[in-house]
Design an enzyme around this catalytic site. Structure first.
Site, PDB file in Angstrom:
ATOM      1  CE  LYS A  59      -0.257  -0.340   5.028  1.00 35.50           C
ATOM      2  NZ  LYS A  59      -0.972  -0.991   6.136  1.00 35.50           N
ATOM      3  NE  ARG A 110      -7.101   0.229  10.696  1.00 31.32           N
ATOM      4  CZ  ARG A 110      -5.835   0.051  10.364  1.00 31.32           C
ATOM      5  NH1 ARG A 110      -4.985   1.075  10.415  1.00 31.32           N
ATOM      6  NH2 ARG A 110      -5.389  -1.132  10.000  1.00 31.32           N
ATOM      7  CG  HIS A 124      -4.563  -4.614  11.898  1.00 31.89           C
ATOM      8  ND1 HIS A 124      -3.448  -5.118  11.270  1.00 31.89           N
ATOM      9  CD2 HIS A 124      -4.318  -3.294  12.095  1.00 31.89           C
ATOM     10  CE1 HIS A 124      -2.560  -4.134  11.094  1.00 31.89           C
ATOM     11  NE2 HIS A 124      -3.064  -3.019  11.597  1.00 31.89           N
ATOM     12  NE  ARG A 168      -3.130  -8.154   7.868  1.00 31.29           N
ATOM     13  CZ  ARG A 168      -3.764  -8.593   8.953  1.00 31.29           C
ATOM     14  NH1 ARG A 168      -4.343  -9.789   8.933  1.00 31.29           N
ATOM     15  NH2 ARG A 168      -3.823  -7.869  10.047  1.00 31.29           N
ATOM     16  CE1 TYR A 183      10.673  32.142   1.888  1.00 34.39           C
ATOM     17  CE2 TYR A 183      10.798  29.740   1.958  1.00 34.39           C
ATOM     18  CZ  TYR A 183      10.574  30.913   1.252  1.00 34.39           C
ATOM     19  OH  TYR A 183      10.248  30.866  -0.067  1.00 34.39           O
ATOM     20  CB  CYS A 211      12.438  26.076   1.190  1.00 30.79           C
ATOM     21  SG  CYS A 211      13.593  27.214   1.965  1.00 30.79           S
ATOM     22  CG  ASP A 233      10.397  23.597  -4.372  1.00 30.23           C
ATOM     23  OD1 ASP A 233       9.566  22.671  -4.312  1.00 30.23           O
ATOM     24  OD2 ASP A 233      10.083  24.786  -4.577  1.00 30.23           O
TER      25      ASP A 233
HETATM   26  C1  PLP Z   1      -0.295  -1.924   6.733  1.00 30.02           C
HETATM   27  C2  PLP Z   1      -0.914  -3.164   7.260  1.00 30.02           C
HETATM   28  C3  PLP Z   1      -0.114  -4.253   7.641  1.00 30.02           C
HETATM   29  C4  PLP Z   1       1.397  -4.191   7.701  1.00 30.02           C
HETATM   30  O1  PLP Z   1       1.781  -3.443   8.827  1.00 30.02           O
HETATM   31  P1  PLP Z   1       3.329  -3.335   9.266  1.00 30.02           P
HETATM   32  O2  PLP Z   1       3.266  -2.748  10.629  1.00 30.02           O
HETATM   33  O3  PLP Z   1       3.989  -2.422   8.293  1.00 30.02           O
HETATM   34  O4  PLP Z   1       3.886  -4.713   9.224  1.00 30.02           O
HETATM   35  C5  PLP Z   1      -0.774  -5.421   8.016  1.00 30.02           C
HETATM   36  N1  PLP Z   1      -2.125  -5.500   8.019  1.00 30.02           N
HETATM   37  C6  PLP Z   1      -2.915  -4.459   7.679  1.00 30.02           C
HETATM   38  C7  PLP Z   1      -4.390  -4.623   7.716  1.00 30.02           C
HETATM   39  C8  PLP Z   1      -2.338  -3.261   7.302  1.00 30.02           C
HETATM   40  O5  PLP Z   1      -3.121  -2.224   6.967  1.00 30.02           O
END
Ligand code: PLP
Length: 387
Positions: free
Chosen positions: A42, A140, A169, A223, A267, A314, A316
Site C-alpha cells: 500500500k 478501526r 489486526h 501480513r 525563511y 523550504c 524545494d
Molecule cells: C499496513 C498493514 C499491515 C502491515 O503493517 P506493518 O506494521 O507495516 O507490518 C498489516 N495488516 C494491515 C491490515 C495493514 O493495513
C-alpha cells in the site's frame, strides 16, 4: 535527471524478505508448512514503488499482496501481477465493480458490503473472494467478535461471493509487552470457533510487530510491511530479524557560498551563523517529503561525515552548514537518509520529529525519481513485457 532521487535496493528487499522467511520457519515445527507472506505494498509500497517492489518480492517467496485502495490494486493488476491482492481498506459501494473486474480480495465485515460485492461479481460474471475482518481491539474496521459467525454465514450465502479467509489486526503489537495482542489473538480464536470449515479458510493476524513479538499469531499467513523495507515498527522491540533499509534518499549540493558570522539563514532567519562558514544549498525540500519539522534538527551525510541542516527547510530546497573549511565541493552527493550507518536512517529522522519510519518513507513524493538497484530477471519474456 534531477539531483534528488530515492534509490531503492531490490536485492536488499529480497534479503530482508529471506530473513523474515527464515524467522517464520524457525518459529514453527519443521513438519508444518511455513506461513505464507502477504507483503503490504500500500501507499506505493511505503514509498518504494509498488510495482518494482511487488515483482522483486515475488522472487523472494511473497505470494500475496496487500493494498489500501482499489486504485493501488488495479495498478498491480495492470502491471501483470496475478497473485491474490488483499484490499485492506473499506471501499465505497461504487468501487465494487472495479474490485470485481480487478479480482481483488477485500476484507469485508458486513453483509451490506457483501451484497454490493456480490452484485458487482454477478454483473462481471466473476466470483469475488472476501476475507472476513474481525475487530478484536483496533476499533478501526471489522465486525464484533460475537457477530463473526453469523456474518460469515451471510457472506457464504451470497452468490458470486466466496469467503476464503478470516483475519484481525493488532493495535499494540509494536510494543514490547504483547499482552494486549495475546488477548486479541484469543478473542480472534474465540470468534472463529463457531465458523464451520474454518480450517479451509486462510487465517491471518500478524503484522510486523506480531511477526516479531507473537509467534503464535503467525497462523496460515502473515501480513508483513515495515520490516520488509528495513525498519522495525517500534523502537523498543527486540530485533531478531536482521534487516536493512531499502531506500536511500539523496541529493547533490548545487550551490556553495561563504557567509560571515551572524548571517540569517532561510525563511524567518531561524538560524544565524555563529562564525564565518560555508553554506550549501540542497535541492530537496518538504514537497519531496523531507519534513519541514526537521528544520535546524537533522543532519545529512556528505563524504562520510554529518553536517547540520540549518534554517527552515523550504518546499524545494534546504541548507546545510559545511563549516569554515569544508571538505566538500559543489555537486557532491548528500544523503538525507538511508542504510549507511554513518548517516541517519528514516527511523532516526522519525524519532527527531516524533513519528515513525513508515511516515518518512511513504511521504517521499511522486516528483522524486526512484532508481532501482538489484533487479533480478528470472524470466526474460516477463522482463520484455514490462512497460
Ligand atoms: C499496513 C498493514 C499491515 C502491515 O503493517 P506493518 O506494521 O507495516 O507490518 C498489516 N495488516 C494491515 C491490515 C495493514 O493495513
Amino acid at each position: 535527471m534531477r539531483a534528488t532521487r530515492a534509490t531503492i535496493d531490490l536485492a536488499r528487499l529480497r534479503t530482508n524478505l529471506a530473513a523474515v522467511g527464515a524467522h517464520l520457519r524457525a518459529a514453527r515445527n519443521p513438519a508444518q508448512p511455513a506461513p505464507r507472506i502477504c507483503l503490504a505494498v500500500k501507499a506505493n509500497a511505503y514509498g518504494h514503488g509498488a510495482v518494482p517492489v511487488a515483482r522483486a518480492a515475488l522472487q523472494a517467496g511473497v505470494s500475496v499482496f496487500g493494498v489500501a485502495t482499489v486504485g493501488e490494486g488495479v495498478e498491480l493488476r495492470e502491471a501483470g501481477i496475478k497473485e491474490p491482492i488483499l484490499l485492506f481498506g473499506l471501499p465505497l459501494p461504487e468501487e465494487a465493480p472495479a474490485i470485481a473486474s480487478a479480482g481483488l480480495t477485500p476484507l469485508c465485515s458486513d453483509a451490506a458490503l457483501g451484497r454490493d460485492l456480490a452484485r458487482a461479481a454477478a454483473a462481471a460474471g466473476r466470483t469475488v473472494e472476501v476475507h472476513l475482518k474481525i475487530d478484536t481491539g483496533m476499533e478501526r474496521i471489522g465486525c464484533r467478535p460475537r457477530e463473526a459467525a453469523a456474518i460469515a454465514e451471510q457472506l457464504r450465502g451470497l452468490t458470486g461471493l466466496r469467503l476464503t479467509g478470516l483475519c484481525t489486526h493488532f493495535a499494540r503489537s509494536s510494543e514490547v509487552d504483547q499482552e494486549y495482542s495475546r488477548a486479541q489473538l484469543a478473542a480472534f480464536h474465540d470468534a472463529i470457533a463457531a465458523i464451520p470449515d474454518r480450517d479451509r479458510l486462510l487465517l491471518h493476524t500478524a503484522n510486523s510487530g506480531a511477526i516479531v513479538g507473537l509467534p503464535e499469531s503467525h497462523l496460515d499467513m502473515v501480513r508483513l510491511g515495515v520490516i520488509a523495507y528495513g525498519y522495525y515498527p517500534g523502537g523498543d522491540l527486540p530485533r531478531p530479524i536482521a534487516v536493512q533499509p531499502v531506500m536511500e534518499l539523496a541529493t547533490h549540493l548545487v550551490y556553495l557560498k561563504r557567509v560571515p558570522a551572524g548571517t540569517g539563514i532561510s525563511y524567518g532567519h531561524t538560524h544565524r551563523t555563529a562564525a564565518d562558514t560555508v553554506i550549501a544549498t540542497l535541492p530537496a525540500g518538504y514537497a519531496d517529503g523531507y519534513p519541514r519539522l526537521l528544520s535546524n534538527r537533522s543532519k545529512v551525510l556528505i563524504r562520510g561525515r554529518r553536517f547540520p541542516v540549518v534554517g527552515r527547510i523550504c518546499m524545494d530546497q534546504c541548507l546545510v552548514d559545511l563549516g569554515p573549511r569544508p571538505d566538500a565541493d559543489r555537486y557532491d552527493r548528500a544523503v538525507l537518509f538511508g542504510p549507511d550507518p554513518a548517516g541517519p536512517d528514516a527511523a532516526a529522522l522519525a524519532a527527531i520529529i516524533g513519528t515513525i519510519p513508515y511516515e518518512i518513507t511513504s511521504a517521499i513524493s511522486a516528483r522524486v525519481p526512484r532508481i532501482y538497484r538489484g533487479e533480478k530477471s528470472i524470466n526474460h519474456t516477463l522482463t520484455c513485457n514490462l512497460r
